[in-house]
Write a protein that holds these residues in place. Structure first.
Motif, PDB file in Angstrom:
ATOM      1  N   LEU A 214       1.396  -1.046   0.083  1.00  0.00           N
ATOM      2  CA  LEU A 214      -0.144   0.156  -0.392  1.00  0.00           C
ATOM      3  C   LEU A 214       1.088   1.306   0.184  1.00  0.00           C
ATOM      4  N   ALA A 215       2.089   1.012   0.926  1.00  0.00           N
ATOM      5  CA  ALA A 215       2.916   2.440   0.848  1.00  0.00           C
ATOM      6  C   ALA A 215       2.964   3.449  -0.415  1.00  0.00           C
ATOM      7  N   ILE A 216       3.064   2.012  -1.880  1.00  0.00           N
ATOM      8  CA  ILE A 216       3.597   3.138  -2.750  1.00  0.00           C
ATOM      9  C   ILE A 216       2.334   4.125  -3.608  1.00  0.00           C
ATOM     10  N   GLN A 217       0.828   3.547  -3.019  1.00  0.00           N
ATOM     11  CA  GLN A 217       0.123   3.748  -3.718  1.00  0.00           C
ATOM     12  C   GLN A 217      -0.522   3.319  -5.064  1.00  0.00           C
ATOM     13  N   PRO A 218      -0.428   1.905  -5.110  1.00  0.00           N
ATOM     14  CA  PRO A 218      -0.777   1.620  -6.287  1.00  0.00           C
ATOM     15  C   PRO A 218      -2.049   1.624  -6.646  1.00  0.00           C
ATOM     16  N   GLU A 219      -2.697   1.344  -7.873  1.00  0.00           N
ATOM     17  CA  GLU A 219      -3.947   1.635  -8.274  1.00  0.00           C
ATOM     18  C   GLU A 219      -4.661   0.277  -7.744  1.00  0.00           C
ATOM     19  N   VAL A 220      -3.948  -0.568  -8.210  1.00  0.00           N
ATOM     20  CA  VAL A 220      -5.155  -2.071  -8.208  1.00  0.00           C
ATOM     21  C   VAL A 220      -4.227  -2.726  -7.291  1.00  0.00           C
ATOM     22  N   ILE A 221      -4.509  -3.635  -6.502  1.00  0.00           N
ATOM     23  CA  ILE A 221      -4.128  -4.177  -5.498  1.00  0.00           C
ATOM     24  C   ILE A 221      -4.047  -6.260  -5.306  1.00  0.00           C
ATOM     25  N   LEU A 222      -2.732  -7.000  -6.300  1.00  0.00           N
ATOM     26  CA  LEU A 222      -2.977  -8.275  -6.285  1.00  0.00           C
ATOM     27  C   LEU A 222      -2.866  -8.803  -5.328  1.00  0.00           C
ATOM     28  N   MET A 223      -3.603  -9.846  -4.603  1.00  0.00           N
ATOM     29  CA  MET A 223      -3.738 -10.530  -3.710  1.00  0.00           C
ATOM     30  C   MET A 223      -3.337 -12.268  -4.329  1.00  0.00           C
ATOM     31  N   ASP A 224      -2.862 -13.541  -4.319  1.00  0.00           N
ATOM     32  CA  ASP A 224      -2.438 -14.540  -4.795  1.00  0.00           C
ATOM     33  C   ASP A 224      -2.909 -15.561  -3.214  1.00  0.00           C
ATOM     34  N   GLU A 225      -4.016 -16.530  -2.499  1.00  0.00           N
ATOM     35  CA  GLU A 225      -4.203 -16.977  -2.061  1.00  0.00           C
ATOM     36  C   GLU A 225      -3.799 -16.006  -0.386  1.00  0.00           C
ATOM     37  N   PRO A 226      -3.741 -14.752  -0.154  1.00  0.00           N
ATOM     38  CA  PRO A 226      -3.288 -14.631   0.691  1.00  0.00           C
ATOM     39  C   PRO A 226      -3.498 -14.642   2.392  1.00  0.00           C
ATOM     40  N   CYS A 227      -4.458 -15.632   2.350  1.00  0.00           N
ATOM     41  CA  CYS A 227      -3.948 -16.723   3.654  1.00  0.00           C
ATOM     42  C   CYS A 227      -4.159 -17.448   4.389  1.00  0.00           C
ATOM     43  N   SER A 228      -3.692 -18.683   2.304  1.00  0.00           N
ATOM     44  CA  SER A 228      -3.595 -19.665   2.744  1.00  0.00           C
ATOM     45  C   SER A 228      -2.318 -20.149   3.415  1.00  0.00           C
ATOM     46  N   ALA A 229      -1.051 -19.221   4.379  1.00  0.00           N
ATOM     47  CA  ALA A 229      -0.426 -19.415   5.376  1.00  0.00           C
ATOM     48  C   ALA A 229      -1.413 -19.503   6.680  1.00  0.00           C
ATOM     49  N   LEU A 230      -2.309 -18.945   6.718  1.00  0.00           N
ATOM     50  CA  LEU A 230      -2.318 -18.257   8.406  1.00  0.00           C
ATOM     51  C   LEU A 230      -3.689 -18.946   9.406  1.00  0.00           C
ATOM     52  N   ASP A 231      -3.682 -18.866  10.380  1.00  0.00           N
ATOM     53  CA  ASP A 231      -4.416 -19.121  10.866  1.00  0.00           C
ATOM     54  C   ASP A 231      -5.972 -18.398  11.237  1.00  0.00           C
ATOM     55  N   PRO A 232      -6.478 -19.033  11.289  1.00  0.00           N
ATOM     56  CA  PRO A 232      -8.677 -18.799  10.973  1.00  0.00           C
ATOM     57  C   PRO A 232      -8.770 -17.553  11.716  1.00  0.00           C
ATOM     58  N   ILE A 233      -8.005 -16.941  12.656  1.00  0.00           N
ATOM     59  CA  ILE A 233      -8.848 -15.373  13.308  1.00  0.00           C
ATOM     60  C   ILE A 233      -7.840 -14.278  12.426  1.00  0.00           C
ATOM     61  N   ALA A 234      -5.876 -14.832  11.909  1.00  0.00           N
ATOM     62  CA  ALA A 234      -5.395 -13.965  11.230  1.00  0.00           C
ATOM     63  C   ALA A 234      -6.776 -14.083   9.546  1.00  0.00           C
ATOM     64  N   THR A 235      -6.756 -14.813   9.117  1.00  0.00           N
ATOM     65  CA  THR A 235      -7.933 -14.949   8.093  1.00  0.00           C
ATOM     66  C   THR A 235      -8.866 -13.432   8.173  1.00  0.00           C
ATOM     67  N   ALA A 236      -9.375 -14.004   9.719  1.00  0.00           N
ATOM     68  CA  ALA A 236     -10.463 -12.706   9.555  1.00  0.00           C
ATOM     69  C   ALA A 236      -9.979 -11.551   9.346  1.00  0.00           C
ATOM     70  N   LYS A 237      -8.963 -11.431  10.026  1.00  0.00           N
ATOM     71  CA  LYS A 237      -8.481  -9.884  10.103  1.00  0.00           C
ATOM     72  C   LYS A 237      -8.297  -9.150   8.632  1.00  0.00           C
ATOM     73  N   ILE A 238      -7.049  -9.900   8.316  1.00  0.00           N
ATOM     74  CA  ILE A 238      -6.611  -9.790   6.655  1.00  0.00           C
ATOM     75  C   ILE A 238      -8.476  -9.600   5.720  1.00  0.00           C
ATOM     76  N   GLU A 239      -9.541 -10.668   6.223  1.00  0.00           N
ATOM     77  CA  GLU A 239     -10.402 -10.155   5.397  1.00  0.00           C
ATOM     78  C   GLU A 239     -11.068  -9.123   5.012  1.00  0.00           C
ATOM     79  N   ASP A 240     -11.599  -8.372   6.635  1.00  0.00           N
ATOM     80  CA  ASP A 240     -11.835  -7.530   6.725  1.00  0.00           C
ATOM     81  C   ASP A 240     -11.283  -6.244   6.272  1.00  0.00           C
TER      82      ASP A 240
END
Lengths: 271, 331
Positions: free
Chosen positions: A182-208
């Motif tokens: 985010l720091a370089i203020q892009p226009e589009v953000i691509l996320m490639d399975e960003p939660c696949s290595a995370l536990d459910p609580i961390a996943t929920a935070k990222i989803e929000d």
């Protein structure tokens, strides 16, 4: 959007704000992607609307990760990676432009959190700005704080921004990577399975977080988790064996898919 | 329910396996401890063989600059300086080349060229040092005498005039052999070592680290600098230390090109001597008295100590790097 309420229930309650009238931010036009002679994505066309989250779902090996990596020219970094077709950002084919400047406009968050281990939290977030030659402390400070806040990580790291990013948990590391993007203020953000290595609580935070990001950015997320797609994405594309099978509003996809394959996948008959 | 008594074969084989496991453990432990025993024996023997000169001179030999075994003047300073000077210059020359080679082979060059070049680099690391020494005599020394040394000398003269000083770098009689030539041969010898090991360190950097930088809009050079080199820095330090170790102890090639003069070098053109070349050159011919003979072993002990100190220094450096940045990279 409450993450928990959908877990294991019917997906019928999804209501995303309707952006059907929103302008197209990115467009994929008859795109095929190859590794050497092997075709991984076959003749895919679809459009991503501005300030929306679009999910790309499908079983392993369906080409969804390859497709998203074509959207900021990361696919061509892989050995043998090449494409045919066009990818338009605001109407201009990114494959006619310099890949380095394309990637500054289209940020990416990867499957496994990959902060730079030798850098502090601060330097990780500032890394992209420093690449652009920014040295002014005040500007960097402002950008780092803004990005960490946007990535919902600020409160957890504000006492130790100059400490190593390694000591953070997996979920925090992934939010650090989001802040870095985010720091370089892009226009589009691509996320490639960003939660696949995370536990459910961390996943929920990222989803929000992903859900909030669409106010400022256009987000494309690859996921193998259908509930996740339903929770965060207004639009969903279903891929199978390298082809785009169906692409529609998420609730339509989940409630009345037009294709048999989509229905089978969504109801868990294969995958 | 499956008690051992009901199945004697099973119990027997379990016992046998446990015994074999124990045997395996003890065997490896003995071998590992053997290394320690060997090193201790080594140091004890060296100390005992050198004790005559240690008792006679104490630490004074380390600071004494005259080496004349015939009259029992046994100063080791020229050789300590020779060793440290040639190794240091060799490192200064070798590091940029080696890192360039490693980065090119691991990050930039296309695979069809990087693979064969990698093999060649590893092959070079295995060339016997006497071959490098002969190449030094027949190729490098004449080239230094006719081309490089005069060039450096005129540069030195120019610098002297510019700064109104006499800079003692490239001055004195030009013979082609000497400290600079030995340093260059050493550099060429350690470049393959440092490159090959650094390349392995770079290759061990996860692809996700490169993607992180590329995804931020970094060029290939920026990716290498901000993510790859910094992730692999500990492995690279290790590679440099191994190269330095090879340079400090290298004997044959240095002996053939350094000129074997027992004086402290006054410039980089000076002929000189390292501890290793001193022992190789003079032990058989110049150990004229028991005291002189023991001084050679004193020198050997000093060489061992220098190597040891370099290794300890490297450990400390790595430890500080890991501590400051919280580790995370290859250790």
């Amino acid at each position: 959007m409450e993450g928990e309420s959908l877990q294991g229930e019917t997906l019928g309650k999804i209501t995303h704000q309707n952006h059907d009238g929103a302008p197209t931010k990115m467009e994929v036009d008859k795109l095929s992607a190859f590794y050497g002679s092997k075709k991984a994505v076959s003749d895919v066309s679809l459009a991503f609307r501005q300030n929306t989250v679009t999910a790309i779902i499908g079983p392993s090996g369906c080409g969804k990760s390859t497709l998203i990596r074509c959207l900021n020219r990361m696919h061509e970094v892989s050995p043998g990676g090449r494409i045919e077709g066009r990818v338009l950002l605001d109407g201009t084919d990114i494959y006619t432009e310099d890949p380095v400047s394309v990637r500054r406009r289209i940020g990416m968050v990867f499957q496994k959190p990959n902060p730079f281990p030798t850098m502090s939290v601060y330097d990780n977030v500032a890394a992209g700005l420093k690449l652009n030659g920014m040295r002014k402390r005040a500007v960097l400070d402002e950008a780092v704080i803004r990005s960490l806040k946007q990535a919902a990580l600020w409160d957890e790291v504000k006492d130790n921004v100059h400490g190593s990013g390694n000591r953070l948990s997996g979920g925090q590391q992934q939010r650090l990577c989001i802040a870095r993007a985010l720091a370089i203020q892009p226009e589009v953000i691509l996320m490639d399975e960003p939660c696949s290595a995370l536990d459910p609580i961390a996943t929920a935070k990222i989803e929000d977080l992903i859900f909030d990001l669409q106010k400022t950015y256009t987000v494309v997320i690859v996921t193998h988790n259908m509930q996740q797609a339903a929770r965060v994405a207004e639009y969903t594309a279903f891929m199978y064996l390298g082809e785009l099978i169906e692409y529609d509003r998420t609730e339509k996809m989940f409630e009345q898919p037009t294709q048999k394959l989509t229905e089978n996948y969504i109801t868990g008959r294969f995958g | 329910m499956l008690r051992g008594t009901r199945n004697p074969g099973r119990t027997f084989s379990a016992r046998l396996r446990r015994a074999l496991d124990l045997g395996f453990l003890s065997l490896t432990l003995v071998v590992a401890l053997g290394i320690l025993a060997l090193l201790s024996a080594f140091i004890i023997v060296l100390f005992r063989a050198a004790d005559l000169s240690i008792v006679h001179y104490g630490l004074a030999l380390l600071g004494e600059s005259t080496w004349a075994p015939g009259v029992n003047k046994l100063g080791l300073l020229p050789f300590i300086i020779g060793t440290l000077l040639t190794s240091a210059i060799a490192l200064v020359i070798a590091i940029p080349f080696s890192l360039g080679i490693a980065v090119s082979l691991s990050e930039l060059a296309p695979r069809w060229i990087a693979e064969p070049l990698g093999y060649i680099v590893e092959l070079l690391a295995a060339v016997p040092s006497v071959v490098f020494g002969l190449w030094g005599i027949f190729v490098l020394i004449p080239f230094m005498r006719t081309t490089i040394d005069p060039l450096l000398e005129s540069w030195n003269n120019g610098a002297d005039r510019l700064f109104h000083a006499s800079i003692p770098l490239f001055t004195g009689p030009i013979s082609g052999s000497g400290v600079l030539t030995a340093s260059i041969v050493l550099a060429i010898m350690i470049i393959p070592t440092i490159s090959a090991i650094s390349r392995e360190a770079l290759r061990a950097v996860p692809e996700t680290q490169r993607e992180a930088a590329l995804g931020l809009g970094a060029t290939r050079w920026e990716t290498t600098r901000m993510s790859v080199l910094s992730y692999a820095r500990i492995g690279i330090v290790g590679a440099i230390i191994l190269g330095l170790g090879r340079a400090v102890g290298e004997t044959m090639a240095v002996t053939l090109v350094i000129g074997n003069s027992d004086f402290i070098p006054t410039s980089l053109f000076s002929q000189g001597q390292t501890i290793a070349s001193l022992i190789a050159n003079e032990f058989l011919s110049n150990a004229s008295s028991p005291l002189a003979a023991s001084a050679f072993l004193y020198a050997a002990l000093v060489l061992l100590l220098i190597t040891l100190l370099i290794n300890i220094g490297a450990r400390l450096l790595v430890y500080r790097l890991v501590k400051r940045t919280g580790g995370g990279a290859i250790e």
